[in-house]
Design a protein around this motif. Structure first.
Motif, PDB file in Angstrom:
ATOM      1  N   ALA A 127     -10.493  39.996  29.780  1.00  0.00           N
ATOM      2  CA  ALA A 127      -9.251  40.281  29.065  1.00  0.00           C
ATOM      3  C   ALA A 127      -8.389  39.033  29.055  1.00  0.00           C
ATOM      4  O   ALA A 127      -8.527  38.164  29.917  1.00  0.00           O
ATOM      5  CB  ALA A 127      -8.507  41.433  29.740  1.00  0.00           C
ATOM      6  N   SER A 128      -7.495  38.943  28.053  1.00  0.00           N
ATOM      7  CA  SER A 128      -6.644  37.757  27.947  1.00  0.00           C
ATOM      8  C   SER A 128      -5.215  38.031  28.381  1.00  0.00           C
ATOM      9  O   SER A 128      -4.577  37.180  29.002  1.00  0.00           O
ATOM     10  CB  SER A 128      -6.650  37.243  26.510  1.00  0.00           C
ATOM     11  N   ALA A 129      -4.691  39.213  28.052  1.00  0.00           N
ATOM     12  CA  ALA A 129      -3.293  39.530  28.341  1.00  0.00           C
ATOM     13  C   ALA A 129      -3.127  41.038  28.436  1.00  0.00           C
ATOM     14  O   ALA A 129      -4.048  41.800  28.124  1.00  0.00           O
ATOM     15  CB  ALA A 129      -2.398  38.968  27.234  1.00  0.00           C
ATOM     16  N   ASN A 130      -1.931  41.451  28.887  1.00  0.00           N
ATOM     17  CA  ASN A 130      -1.644  42.884  28.913  1.00  0.00           C
ATOM     18  C   ASN A 130      -0.205  43.129  28.481  1.00  0.00           C
ATOM     19  O   ASN A 130       0.646  42.245  28.540  1.00  0.00           O
ATOM     20  CB  ASN A 130      -1.923  43.501  30.284  1.00  0.00           C
ATOM     21  N   LEU A 131       0.040  44.355  28.034  1.00  0.00           N
ATOM     22  CA  LEU A 131       1.352  44.815  27.606  1.00  0.00           C
ATOM     23  C   LEU A 131       1.464  46.256  28.060  1.00  0.00           C
ATOM     24  O   LEU A 131       0.527  47.038  27.865  1.00  0.00           O
ATOM     25  CB  LEU A 131       1.450  44.714  26.075  1.00  0.00           C
ATOM     26  N   GLY A 132       2.573  46.620  28.697  1.00  0.00           N
ATOM     27  CA  GLY A 132       2.634  47.968  29.249  1.00  0.00           C
ATOM     28  C   GLY A 132       4.005  48.597  29.266  1.00  0.00           C
ATOM     29  O   GLY A 132       5.027  47.942  29.059  1.00  0.00           O
ATOM     30  N   LEU A 133       4.002  49.905  29.523  1.00  0.00           N
ATOM     31  CA  LEU A 133       5.202  50.712  29.707  1.00  0.00           C
ATOM     32  C   LEU A 133       5.137  51.343  31.087  1.00  0.00           C
ATOM     33  O   LEU A 133       4.062  51.746  31.542  1.00  0.00           O
ATOM     34  CB  LEU A 133       5.274  51.816  28.649  1.00  0.00           C
ATOM     35  N   ASP A 134       6.292  51.426  31.753  1.00  0.00           N
ATOM     36  CA  ASP A 134       6.367  52.006  33.089  1.00  0.00           C
ATOM     37  C   ASP A 134       7.380  53.141  33.108  1.00  0.00           C
ATOM     38  O   ASP A 134       8.434  53.044  32.480  1.00  0.00           O
ATOM     39  CB  ASP A 134       6.836  50.959  34.111  1.00  0.00           C
ATOM     40  N   VAL A 135       7.058  54.200  33.852  1.00  0.00           N
ATOM     41  CA  VAL A 135       7.985  55.305  34.088  1.00  0.00           C
ATOM     42  C   VAL A 135       7.878  55.655  35.565  1.00  0.00           C
ATOM     43  O   VAL A 135       6.772  55.791  36.096  1.00  0.00           O
ATOM     44  CB  VAL A 135       7.636  56.543  33.234  1.00  0.00           C
ATOM     45  N   ASP A 187      24.354  62.982  49.329  1.00  0.00           N
ATOM     46  CA  ASP A 187      24.489  61.563  49.621  1.00  0.00           C
ATOM     47  C   ASP A 187      23.237  60.760  49.276  1.00  0.00           C
ATOM     48  O   ASP A 187      23.147  59.591  49.621  1.00  0.00           O
ATOM     49  CB  ASP A 187      24.882  61.346  51.087  1.00  0.00           C
ATOM     50  N   MET A 188      22.269  61.334  48.588  1.00  0.00           N
ATOM     51  CA  MET A 188      21.074  60.611  48.154  1.00  0.00           C
ATOM     52  C   MET A 188      21.175  60.350  46.658  1.00  0.00           C
ATOM     53  O   MET A 188      21.706  61.163  45.922  1.00  0.00           O
ATOM     54  CB  MET A 188      19.814  61.412  48.454  1.00  0.00           C
ATOM     55  N   LYS A 189      20.676  59.207  46.237  1.00  0.00           N
ATOM     56  CA  LYS A 189      20.733  58.862  44.816  1.00  0.00           C
ATOM     57  C   LYS A 189      19.344  58.919  44.228  1.00  0.00           C
ATOM     58  O   LYS A 189      18.391  58.436  44.803  1.00  0.00           O
ATOM     59  CB  LYS A 189      21.350  57.492  44.643  1.00  0.00           C
ATOM     60  N   ASN A 190      19.256  59.516  43.050  1.00  0.00           N
ATOM     61  CA  ASN A 190      17.992  59.693  42.351  1.00  0.00           C
ATOM     62  C   ASN A 190      18.082  59.043  40.983  1.00  0.00           C
ATOM     63  O   ASN A 190      19.125  59.088  40.348  1.00  0.00           O
ATOM     64  CB  ASN A 190      17.695  61.179  42.172  1.00  0.00           C
ATOM     65  N   MET A 191      16.979  58.457  40.540  1.00  0.00           N
ATOM     66  CA  MET A 191      16.991  57.854  39.216  1.00  0.00           C
ATOM     67  C   MET A 191      15.614  57.859  38.590  1.00  0.00           C
ATOM     68  O   MET A 191      14.595  57.900  39.280  1.00  0.00           O
ATOM     69  CB  MET A 191      17.544  56.436  39.262  1.00  0.00           C
ATOM     70  N   LEU A 192      15.633  57.849  37.283  1.00  0.00           N
ATOM     71  CA  LEU A 192      14.436  57.672  36.473  1.00  0.00           C
ATOM     72  C   LEU A 192      14.443  56.216  36.041  1.00  0.00           C
ATOM     73  O   LEU A 192      15.466  55.707  35.577  1.00  0.00           O
ATOM     74  CB  LEU A 192      14.483  58.603  35.266  1.00  0.00           C
ATOM     75  N   LYS A 193      13.329  55.527  36.236  1.00  0.00           N
ATOM     76  CA  LYS A 193      13.223  54.117  35.873  1.00  0.00           C
ATOM     77  C   LYS A 193      12.254  54.017  34.694  1.00  0.00           C
ATOM     78  O   LYS A 193      11.119  54.469  34.789  1.00  0.00           O
ATOM     79  CB  LYS A 193      12.700  53.302  37.047  1.00  0.00           C
ATOM     80  N   VAL A 194      12.710  53.435  33.587  1.00  0.00           N
ATOM     81  CA  VAL A 194      11.886  53.276  32.395  1.00  0.00           C
ATOM     82  C   VAL A 194      11.842  51.797  32.062  1.00  0.00           C
ATOM     83  O   VAL A 194      12.886  51.139  32.022  1.00  0.00           O
ATOM     84  CB  VAL A 194      12.474  54.070  31.207  1.00  0.00           C
ATOM     85  N   GLY A 195      10.642  51.256  31.852  1.00  0.00           N
ATOM     86  CA  GLY A 195      10.560  49.824  31.619  1.00  0.00           C
ATOM     87  C   GLY A 195       9.344  49.394  30.838  1.00  0.00           C
ATOM     88  O   GLY A 195       8.526  50.209  30.399  1.00  0.00           O
ATOM     89  N   ALA A 196       9.235  48.084  30.689  1.00  0.00           N
ATOM     90  CA  ALA A 196       8.114  47.468  29.983  1.00  0.00           C
ATOM     91  C   ALA A 196       7.688  46.227  30.752  1.00  0.00           C
ATOM     92  O   ALA A 196       8.472  45.642  31.499  1.00  0.00           O
ATOM     93  CB  ALA A 196       8.530  47.092  28.568  1.00  0.00           C
TER      94      ALA A 196
END
Length: 187
Positions: A45-53, A25-34
């Protein structure tokens, strides 16, 4: 170095507990983003750009815990003759999310340690060394549905006074927007 070791050990123990506590009854997920953002304050610094897992386990339908990492690249900028170098932040963090409804707005944060990587020096025309990292936080508010998350987020790695050049303080913080895709890992 001791705080980094403690943070990694605590996250490892938490991950082990979450993975071993899974049930039907538990839900698991992988979250991938930017994410993309503007550095604040914008001194080195002026700006940033990234990836998330991230890995998230829904402990209850409205509350998720997990672990998060990724990479955020900060673009250095010239500041009154100081030629600041680019640098990156690699977080190792606990993920906390609150979902009041199945679809709609949510609140969350990542808490942990942010490793700062890149050139050894803060600026190409200075011998002041950049910090190695510090306490990392990334609060966010956003909208979610089953597959997607869209968020307004602030990320910050606290470095104290390390990396300051004259009146320029070293900052590894940004205010930005993020998007993430949820990959279900089963029940």
């Amino acid at each position: 170095m001791k705080s980094m070791t403690k943070t990694i050990l605590a996250l490892g123990l938490m991950t082990t507990g979450l993975v071993s506590a899974q049930s039907a009854d538990m839900k698991n997920m992988l979250k991938v983003g930017a994410n993309v953002g503007l550095a604040v304050p914008a001194e080195n610094a002026s700006a940033n750009l990234g990836l998330d897992v991230a890995y998230q386990n829904l402990v209850t339908p409205g509350f998720g815990l997990g672990i998060a990492t990724g990479y955020s690249h900060f673009f250095g900028k010239d500041n009154n003759g100081i030629k600041n170098n680019d640098f990156g932040v690699v977080p190792v963090a606990a993920l906390i999310r609150v979902y009041p409804k199945q679809t709609g707005f949510y609140l969350g944060t990542d808490l942990g340690y942010g490793f700062i990587v890149g050139d050894k020096n803060v600026a190409s025309n200075s011998t002041v060394e950049r910090p190695d990292g510090g306490f990392y936080i990334k609060p966010e508010i956003g909208y979610h549905n089953r597959d997607w998350n869209f968020a307004l987020q602030y990320q910050k790695t606290f470095t104290g006074s390390t990396g300051e050049i004259g009146s320029q303080k070293y900052s590894a913080g940004a205010l930005g927007l993020g998007v993430g895709y949820n990959i279900p890992l089963g029940k």
